[in-house]
Design a protein around this motif. Structure first.
Motif, PDB file in Angstrom:
ATOM      1  N   TYR A   1      32.558  22.739  22.065  1.00 45.75           N
ATOM      2  CA  TYR A   1      30.939  22.906  22.272  1.00 45.75           C
ATOM      3  C   TYR A   1      30.467  22.596  23.489  1.00 45.75           C
ATOM      4  N   SER A   2      31.566  21.877  24.370  1.00 46.69           N
ATOM      5  CA  SER A   2      31.167  21.727  25.863  1.00 46.69           C
ATOM      6  C   SER A   2      31.232  22.909  26.471  1.00 46.69           C
ATOM      7  N   ASP A   3      30.389  23.110  27.639  1.00 48.45           N
ATOM      8  CA  ASP A   3      30.725  24.207  28.515  1.00 48.45           C
ATOM      9  C   ASP A   3      31.235  24.213  29.770  1.00 48.45           C
ATOM     10  N   ASP A   4      32.082  23.188  29.587  1.00 47.16           N
ATOM     11  CA  ASP A   4      32.873  22.854  30.773  1.00 47.16           C
ATOM     12  C   ASP A   4      34.152  22.218  30.434  1.00 47.16           C
ATOM     13  N   PRO A   5      35.305  23.113  30.433  1.00 46.73           N
ATOM     14  CA  PRO A   5      36.540  22.556  29.977  1.00 46.73           C
ATOM     15  C   PRO A   5      37.059  21.286  30.822  1.00 46.73           C
ATOM     16  N   LEU A   6      36.576  21.501  32.300  1.00 44.91           N
ATOM     17  CA  LEU A   6      37.209  20.580  33.270  1.00 44.91           C
ATOM     18  C   LEU A   6      36.677  19.218  32.903  1.00 44.91           C
ATOM     19  N   MET A   7      35.321  19.007  32.453  1.00 41.54           N
ATOM     20  CA  MET A   7      35.117  17.710  31.941  1.00 41.54           C
ATOM     21  C   MET A   7      35.630  17.172  30.699  1.00 41.54           C
ATOM     22  N   THR A   8      35.959  18.236  29.691  1.00 42.03           N
ATOM     23  CA  THR A   8      36.547  17.924  28.624  1.00 42.03           C
ATOM     24  C   THR A   8      37.989  17.321  28.826  1.00 42.03           C
ATOM     25  N   VAL A   9      38.774  17.822  29.919  1.00 35.84           N
ATOM     26  CA  VAL A   9      40.050  17.243  29.958  1.00 35.84           C
ATOM     27  C   VAL A   9      40.044  16.049  30.789  1.00 35.84           C
ATOM     28  N   ILE A  10      38.979  15.906  31.729  1.00 32.19           N
ATOM     29  CA  ILE A  10      38.918  14.713  32.574  1.00 32.19           C
ATOM     30  C   ILE A  10      38.341  13.380  31.845  1.00 32.19           C
ATOM     31  N   SER A  11      37.563  13.706  30.705  1.00 28.00           N
ATOM     32  CA  SER A  11      37.099  12.684  30.125  1.00 28.00           C
ATOM     33  C   SER A  11      38.195  12.136  29.198  1.00 28.00           C
ATOM     34  N   SER A  12      39.038  13.013  28.408  1.00 31.52           N
ATOM     35  CA  SER A  12      40.094  12.732  27.808  1.00 31.52           C
ATOM     36  C   SER A  12      41.115  11.882  28.647  1.00 31.52           C
ATOM     37  N   ILE A  13      41.493  12.256  29.627  1.00 24.80           N
ATOM     38  CA  ILE A  13      42.487  11.551  30.559  1.00 24.80           C
ATOM     39  C   ILE A  13      41.932  10.225  30.840  1.00 24.80           C
ATOM     40  N   ILE A  14      40.983  10.048  31.118  1.00 21.30           N
ATOM     41  CA  ILE A  14      40.469   8.712  31.590  1.00 21.30           C
ATOM     42  C   ILE A  14      40.109   7.804  30.575  1.00 21.30           C
ATOM     43  N   ASP A  15      39.659   8.313  29.314  1.00 18.76           N
ATOM     44  CA  ASP A  15      39.666   7.364  28.278  1.00 18.76           C
ATOM     45  C   ASP A  15      40.993   7.113  27.548  1.00 18.76           C
ATOM     46  N   GLN A  16      41.981   7.871  27.361  1.00 21.09           N
ATOM     47  CA  GLN A  16      42.970   7.861  26.781  1.00 21.09           C
ATOM     48  C   GLN A  16      44.112   6.676  27.957  1.00 21.09           C
ATOM     49  N   LEU A  17      44.121   7.240  28.837  1.00 18.57           N
ATOM     50  CA  LEU A  17      44.992   6.484  29.954  1.00 18.57           C
ATOM     51  C   LEU A  17      44.365   5.110  30.177  1.00 18.57           C
ATOM     52  N   ARG A  18      43.293   5.164  30.230  1.00 17.72           N
ATOM     53  CA  ARG A  18      42.676   3.413  30.414  1.00 17.72           C
ATOM     54  C   ARG A  18      43.073   2.752  29.287  1.00 17.72           C
ATOM     55  N   LYS A  19      42.918   3.279  27.962  1.00 21.71           N
ATOM     56  CA  LYS A  19      43.183   2.423  26.726  1.00 21.71           C
ATOM     57  C   LYS A  19      44.861   2.090  26.646  1.00 21.71           C
ATOM     58  N   GLN A  20      45.566   3.232  27.149  1.00 18.72           N
ATOM     59  CA  GLN A  20      47.102   2.774  27.133  1.00 18.72           C
ATOM     60  C   GLN A  20      47.188   1.939  28.317  1.00 18.72           C
ATOM     61  N   ALA A  21      46.342   1.563  29.476  1.00 17.23           N
ATOM     62  CA  ALA A  21      46.664   0.571  30.339  1.00 17.23           C
ATOM     63  C   ALA A  21      46.267  -0.714  29.863  1.00 17.23           C
ATOM     64  N   GLY A  22      45.196  -0.672  28.781  1.00 13.58           N
ATOM     65  CA  GLY A  22      44.536  -1.930  28.284  1.00 13.58           C
ATOM     66  C   GLY A  22      43.539  -2.548  29.137  1.00 13.58           C
ATOM     67  N   LYS A  23      42.724  -1.493  29.794  1.00 12.72           N
ATOM     68  CA  LYS A  23      41.728  -1.797  30.809  1.00 12.72           C
ATOM     69  C   LYS A  23      40.379  -1.349  29.790  1.00 12.72           C
ATOM     70  N   ASP A  24      39.224  -2.088  30.323  1.00 10.92           N
ATOM     71  CA  ASP A  24      37.954  -1.743  29.758  1.00 10.92           C
ATOM     72  C   ASP A  24      37.254  -0.774  30.709  1.00 10.92           C
ATOM     73  N   LYS A  25      35.932  -0.441  30.266  1.00  9.69           N
ATOM     74  CA  LYS A  25      35.419   0.893  30.869  1.00  9.69           C
ATOM     75  C   LYS A  25      34.983   0.713  32.287  1.00  9.69           C
ATOM     76  N   ASP A  26      34.828  -0.689  32.808  1.00  8.85           N
ATOM     77  CA  ASP A  26      34.496  -1.098  34.148  1.00  8.85           C
ATOM     78  C   ASP A  26      35.688  -1.428  34.956  1.00  8.85           C
ATOM     79  N   SER A  27      36.768  -0.861  34.450  1.00  8.43           N
ATOM     80  CA  SER A  27      38.133  -1.186  35.217  1.00  8.43           C
ATOM     81  C   SER A  27      38.161  -0.253  36.575  1.00  8.43           C
ATOM     82  N   PRO A  28      38.313  -0.957  37.716  1.00 10.14           N
ATOM     83  CA  PRO A  28      38.458  -0.356  38.949  1.00 10.14           C
ATOM     84  C   PRO A  28      39.462   0.739  39.171  1.00 10.14           C
ATOM     85  N   GLU A  29      40.594   0.464  38.412  1.00 10.32           N
ATOM     86  CA  GLU A  29      41.729   1.165  38.230  1.00 10.32           C
ATOM     87  C   GLU A  29      41.322   2.832  37.786  1.00 10.32           C
ATOM     88  N   PHE A  30      40.223   2.646  37.026  1.00  8.16           N
ATOM     89  CA  PHE A  30      39.976   3.896  36.597  1.00  8.16           C
ATOM     90  C   PHE A  30      38.507   4.581  36.997  1.00  8.16           C
TER      91      PHE A  30
END
Length: 298
Positions: free
Chosen positions: A95-124
């Motif tokens: 549904y997105s018009d931009d596959p780049l944003m699709t992949v980027i948002s998935s990478i950030i969200d999933q790797l952040r959770k795997q690292a055990g960090k919250d949304k405000d984490s400076p690492e992400f």
């Protein structure tokens, strides 16, 4: 020396509220083999220091209903114990018009959770330069900024009647001079010069944004490796690509090839290659050599 990962699919498993039964077809041996292959392609400390990390893209080809999603879901879930892993269901995101944003948002969200960090984490944190790669908004923004700062609407310049240039000035289809923001006639040579300058600057800015993005993706991967004591490479799985809109499927492929050639990251793209060839032809025309085109990616 590449780590030997042994996978066991002899029992059923629930992944994200969906149950996947035990593997009765012996597919786990292929996942075990491919893990070793891709891990060695993406990272091998035996190689020279400058060549230890590499990028790789694998096409997992099978027709619809052959079990690609089962295979990728179970494989990617088990690999999370050993490597940074991202799983993207392209069909759910088209549904997105931009596959780049699709992949980027998935990478950030999933790797952040795997690292055990919250949304405000400076690492992400997301690089500010990423805004320069927002495809959907770029054309309108580019035209607006050009008109604001140069005083010329590039669309008017392109639509101007080239046969009606009055001493270097531009006139529209009605014979009226096209004016800048101050009400002065636009000189064709100046307009062309400024347009070229703007396009070059925009290109340079996008190149810088891509470099910044690649650096950020590897920093996110490294955060998971360091915090959770996992190993390189990172595995990014793209599923259901052949079910997407043709234009979206092709753009997703080109995103992977031209944006995500990041050392230390391997991609697995599960598709029905024959069906994807039809998607490519829908974008580029029936006479286009879709098989040759796809061979550039896999």
């Amino acid at each position: 020396m590449v780590k030997q990962v042994e996978l066991d699919w002899s029992q059923g498993k629930t992944i994200e509220k969906e149950y996947f039964p035990e593997d009765k077809l012996g597919r786990v041996k292929y996942a075990t083999f491919l893990t070793k292959l891709l891990a060695s392609q993406g990272f091998d400390e035996v190689r020279d220091t400058d060549d230890q990390k590499r990028n790789y893209v694998l096409n997992l080809n099978a027709e619809w209903g052959a079990g690609k999603t089962y295979f990728l879901k179970r494989w990617s879930e088990d690999l999370k114990e050993h490597y940074p892993v991202v799983y993207v269901d392209a069909w759910k995101k088209d549904y997105s018009d931009d596959p780049l944003m699709t992949v980027i948002s998935s990478i950030i969200d999933q790797l952040r959770k795997q690292a055990g960090k919250d949304k405000d984490s400076p690492e992400f944190k997301v690089p500010r330069k990423l805004i320069g790669l927002l495809k959907a908004a770029a054309p309108g923004i580019g035209r607006g900024l050009f008109k604001r700062y140069v005083g010329i609407d590039p669309v008017e310049v392109m639509n101007a009647d080239s046969d009606n240039i009055n001493i270097g000035n531009i006139v529209d289809e009605n014979g009226n001079e096209v004016e800048d923001k101050d009400g002065n006639p636009i000189d064709m040579s100046f307009a062309a010069s400024e347009a070229v300058k703007y396009l070059i600057n925009e290109h340079d800015a996008k190149s810088a944004a891509i470099d910044s993005l690649k650096t950020s993706v590897f920093e996110w991967v490294s955060a998971v490796v360091g915090i959770r004591r996992k190993e390189l490479p990172a595995f990014i799985f793209i599923d259901e690509l052949d079910r997407c809109r043709p234009s979206y499927a092709v753009e997703m492929l080109e995103t992977i090839k031209h944006i995500f050639d990041i050392d230390g990251v391997v991609f697995v793209v599960a598709i029905d290659t024959e069906q994807l060839q039809h998607a490519v032809k829908a974008v580029y025309g029936e006479g286009f050599n879709a098989k040759m085109y796809l061979s550039r990616f896999f």
